[in-house]
Every structure is written in C-alpha cells, then in structure tokens.
Design a protein around this motif. Sequence first.
Motif, PDB file in Angstrom:
ATOM      1  N   TYR A   5      27.351   2.840  44.434  1.00  0.00           N
ATOM      2  CA  TYR A   5      26.519   3.755  45.212  1.00  0.00           C
ATOM      3  C   TYR A   5      25.844   4.776  44.307  1.00  0.00           C
ATOM      4  O   TYR A   5      26.423   5.204  43.308  1.00  0.00           O
ATOM      5  CB  TYR A   5      27.382   4.545  46.210  1.00  0.00           C
ATOM      6  N   PRO A   6      24.642   5.238  44.728  1.00  0.00           N
ATOM      7  CA  PRO A   6      24.004   6.321  43.991  1.00  0.00           C
ATOM      8  C   PRO A   6      24.685   7.651  44.321  1.00  0.00           C
ATOM      9  O   PRO A   6      25.113   7.881  45.457  1.00  0.00           O
ATOM     10  CB  PRO A   6      22.562   6.302  44.501  1.00  0.00           C
ATOM     11  N   SER A   7      24.767   8.501  43.321  1.00  0.00           N
ATOM     12  CA  SER A   7      25.359   9.820  43.538  1.00  0.00           C
ATOM     13  C   SER A   7      24.314  10.788  44.061  1.00  0.00           C
ATOM     14  O   SER A   7      23.109  10.527  44.026  1.00  0.00           O
ATOM     15  CB  SER A   7      25.960  10.352  42.233  1.00  0.00           C
ATOM     16  N   ASP A   8      24.784  11.910  44.534  1.00  0.00           N
ATOM     17  CA  ASP A   8      23.914  12.994  44.952  1.00  0.00           C
ATOM     18  C   ASP A   8      23.123  13.456  43.724  1.00  0.00           C
ATOM     19  O   ASP A   8      23.697  13.591  42.644  1.00  0.00           O
ATOM     20  CB  ASP A   8      24.778  14.143  45.488  1.00  0.00           C
ATOM     21  N   VAL A  15      28.683  11.118  46.575  1.00  0.00           N
ATOM     22  CA  VAL A  15      27.724  10.088  46.968  1.00  0.00           C
ATOM     23  C   VAL A  15      26.457  10.753  47.523  1.00  0.00           C
ATOM     24  O   VAL A  15      26.509  11.856  48.081  1.00  0.00           O
ATOM     25  CB  VAL A  15      28.343   9.123  48.009  1.00  0.00           C
ATOM     26  N   ASP A  16      25.324  10.087  47.376  1.00  0.00           N
ATOM     27  CA  ASP A  16      24.075  10.556  47.963  1.00  0.00           C
ATOM     28  C   ASP A  16      24.288  10.696  49.471  1.00  0.00           C
ATOM     29  O   ASP A  16      24.877   9.825  50.115  1.00  0.00           O
ATOM     30  CB  ASP A  16      22.968   9.539  47.673  1.00  0.00           C
ATOM     31  N   GLU A  17      23.822  11.778  50.038  1.00  0.00           N
ATOM     32  CA  GLU A  17      24.084  12.063  51.455  1.00  0.00           C
ATOM     33  C   GLU A  17      23.587  10.970  52.402  1.00  0.00           C
ATOM     34  O   GLU A  17      24.128  10.798  53.489  1.00  0.00           O
ATOM     35  CB  GLU A  17      23.494  13.403  51.862  1.00  0.00           C
ATOM     36  N   GLU A  18      22.600  10.203  51.999  1.00  0.00           N
ATOM     37  CA  GLU A  18      22.097   9.118  52.852  1.00  0.00           C
ATOM     38  C   GLU A  18      23.141   8.011  53.042  1.00  0.00           C
ATOM     39  O   GLU A  18      23.039   7.220  53.985  1.00  0.00           O
ATOM     40  CB  GLU A  18      20.817   8.515  52.272  1.00  0.00           C
ATOM     41  N   TYR A  19      24.117   7.946  52.169  1.00  0.00           N
ATOM     42  CA  TYR A  19      25.146   6.900  52.222  1.00  0.00           C
ATOM     43  C   TYR A  19      26.520   7.458  52.586  1.00  0.00           C
ATOM     44  O   TYR A  19      27.516   6.742  52.533  1.00  0.00           O
ATOM     45  CB  TYR A  19      25.219   6.163  50.878  1.00  0.00           C
ATOM     46  N   ALA A  20      26.587   8.723  52.976  1.00  0.00           N
ATOM     47  CA  ALA A  20      27.871   9.404  53.201  1.00  0.00           C
ATOM     48  C   ALA A  20      28.718   8.731  54.276  1.00  0.00           C
ATOM     49  O   ALA A  20      29.928   8.552  54.083  1.00  0.00           O
ATOM     50  CB  ALA A  20      27.630  10.866  53.539  1.00  0.00           C
ATOM     51  N   GLU A  21      28.121   8.357  55.389  1.00  0.00           N
ATOM     52  CA  GLU A  21      28.893   7.749  56.477  1.00  0.00           C
ATOM     53  C   GLU A  21      29.468   6.402  56.050  1.00  0.00           C
ATOM     54  O   GLU A  21      30.653   6.117  56.262  1.00  0.00           O
ATOM     55  CB  GLU A  21      28.010   7.589  57.711  1.00  0.00           C
ATOM     56  N   GLU A  22      28.644   5.574  55.442  1.00  0.00           N
ATOM     57  CA  GLU A  22      29.115   4.266  54.971  1.00  0.00           C
ATOM     58  C   GLU A  22      30.177   4.441  53.889  1.00  0.00           C
ATOM     59  O   GLU A  22      31.190   3.750  53.884  1.00  0.00           O
ATOM     60  CB  GLU A  22      27.949   3.460  54.414  1.00  0.00           C
ATOM     61  N   ALA A  25      33.556   5.163  55.194  1.00  0.00           N
ATOM     62  CA  ALA A  25      34.197   3.951  55.709  1.00  0.00           C
ATOM     63  C   ALA A  25      34.756   3.107  54.568  1.00  0.00           C
ATOM     64  O   ALA A  25      35.828   2.499  54.699  1.00  0.00           O
ATOM     65  CB  ALA A  25      33.209   3.143  56.538  1.00  0.00           C
ATOM     66  N   VAL A  26      34.049   3.071  53.437  1.00  0.00           N
ATOM     67  CA  VAL A  26      34.517   2.331  52.258  1.00  0.00           C
ATOM     68  C   VAL A  26      35.829   2.921  51.754  1.00  0.00           C
ATOM     69  O   VAL A  26      36.787   2.195  51.470  1.00  0.00           O
ATOM     70  CB  VAL A  26      33.432   2.352  51.157  1.00  0.00           C
ATOM     71  N   ILE A  27      35.875   4.234  51.672  1.00  0.00           N
ATOM     72  CA  ILE A  27      37.102   4.905  51.223  1.00  0.00           C
ATOM     73  C   ILE A  27      38.237   4.639  52.204  1.00  0.00           C
ATOM     74  O   ILE A  27      39.354   4.291  51.791  1.00  0.00           O
ATOM     75  CB  ILE A  27      36.856   6.412  51.043  1.00  0.00           C
ATOM     76  N   LYS A  28      37.947   4.769  53.496  1.00  0.00           N
ATOM     77  CA  LYS A  28      38.973   4.533  54.520  1.00  0.00           C
ATOM     78  C   LYS A  28      39.514   3.111  54.454  1.00  0.00           C
ATOM     79  O   LYS A  28      40.706   2.878  54.653  1.00  0.00           O
ATOM     80  CB  LYS A  28      38.398   4.817  55.905  1.00  0.00           C
ATOM     81  N   ALA A  29      38.643   2.146  54.147  1.00  0.00           N
ATOM     82  CA  ALA A  29      39.058   0.742  54.055  1.00  0.00           C
ATOM     83  C   ALA A  29      39.775   0.427  52.747  1.00  0.00           C
ATOM     84  O   ALA A  29      40.314  -0.664  52.585  1.00  0.00           O
ATOM     85  CB  ALA A  29      37.845  -0.167  54.208  1.00  0.00           C
ATOM     86  N   VAL A  59      28.442  -5.178  44.379  1.00  0.00           N
ATOM     87  CA  VAL A  59      27.454  -5.109  45.447  1.00  0.00           C
ATOM     88  C   VAL A  59      26.810  -3.727  45.352  1.00  0.00           C
ATOM     89  O   VAL A  59      27.486  -2.708  45.478  1.00  0.00           O
ATOM     90  CB  VAL A  59      28.099  -5.304  46.834  1.00  0.00           C
ATOM     91  N   TYR A  60      25.508  -3.711  45.125  1.00  0.00           N
ATOM     92  CA  TYR A  60      24.764  -2.458  45.008  1.00  0.00           C
ATOM     93  C   TYR A  60      24.340  -2.001  46.394  1.00  0.00           C
ATOM     94  O   TYR A  60      23.696  -2.733  47.130  1.00  0.00           O
ATOM     95  CB  TYR A  60      23.533  -2.660  44.109  1.00  0.00           C
ATOM     96  N   ARG A  61      24.706  -0.778  46.756  1.00  0.00           N
ATOM     97  CA  ARG A  61      24.368  -0.205  48.059  1.00  0.00           C
ATOM     98  C   ARG A  61      23.568   1.067  47.831  1.00  0.00           C
ATOM     99  O   ARG A  61      24.071   2.169  47.991  1.00  0.00           O
ATOM    100  CB  ARG A  61      25.648   0.110  48.837  1.00  0.00           C
ATOM    101  N   GLY A  62      22.337   0.926  47.384  1.00  0.00           N
ATOM    102  CA  GLY A  62      21.554   2.109  47.089  1.00  0.00           C
ATOM    103  C   GLY A  62      20.082   1.911  47.338  1.00  0.00           C
ATOM    104  O   GLY A  62      19.662   1.014  48.059  1.00  0.00           O
ATOM    105  N   TRP A  63      19.317   2.762  46.698  1.00  0.00           N
ATOM    106  CA  TRP A  63      17.876   2.768  46.853  1.00  0.00           C
ATOM    107  C   TRP A  63      17.252   1.504  46.282  1.00  0.00           C
ATOM    108  O   TRP A  63      17.766   0.939  45.315  1.00  0.00           O
ATOM    109  CB  TRP A  63      17.296   4.000  46.153  1.00  0.00           C
TER     110      TRP A  63
END
Length: 73
Positions: A5-8, A15-22, A25-29, A59-63
């Motif tokens: 993930y991209p950082s803030d 993590v960049d705030e746009e990915y905070a919710e996801e 969930a990654v941390i919780k899992a 797996v890249y989850r970013g911009w």
Amino acid sequence: MYLLYPSDPFNKSAVDEEYAEEFAAVIKAGLAYSLFSFEDFESDRFRARPVLPAGVKVVYRGWMMTPESYARG
C-alpha cells in the motif's frame, strides 16, 4: 498473499487515507503488508516498510501507475 500500500504523503508509517478502511480490514484479517512512499517511488527511490520478503508474490493496492512505472517496480 502479501499486500503493498502507498503511505500517507506526510507520514510514511501510515497508510494513505484513501486506503484506510481496506487497510484496517487487512490488519484485522492478519494479512502481511508493507507500505511505501508513492512520492519517493515516483522519484526513483522505492523503499517498502517493512522490507518485502524475497520470493513472495505481492499484490499492489495503490494508485494507478504508467506501464513504465510498473516496469521499474
């Protein structure tokens, strides 16, 4: 699965705030992840935190990036 993930832009340890919710969930899992500065990457300075383990599929989850940027990564 290892996630990247991209950082803030102002805090490389968050993590960049746009990915905070996801990301929550990654941390919780309990999934493995790293953060990196997208701004540093665009300046040819890639550094994942924590360091990406050798031999893992990431797996890249970013911009979105240009094809040239993907090739550099």
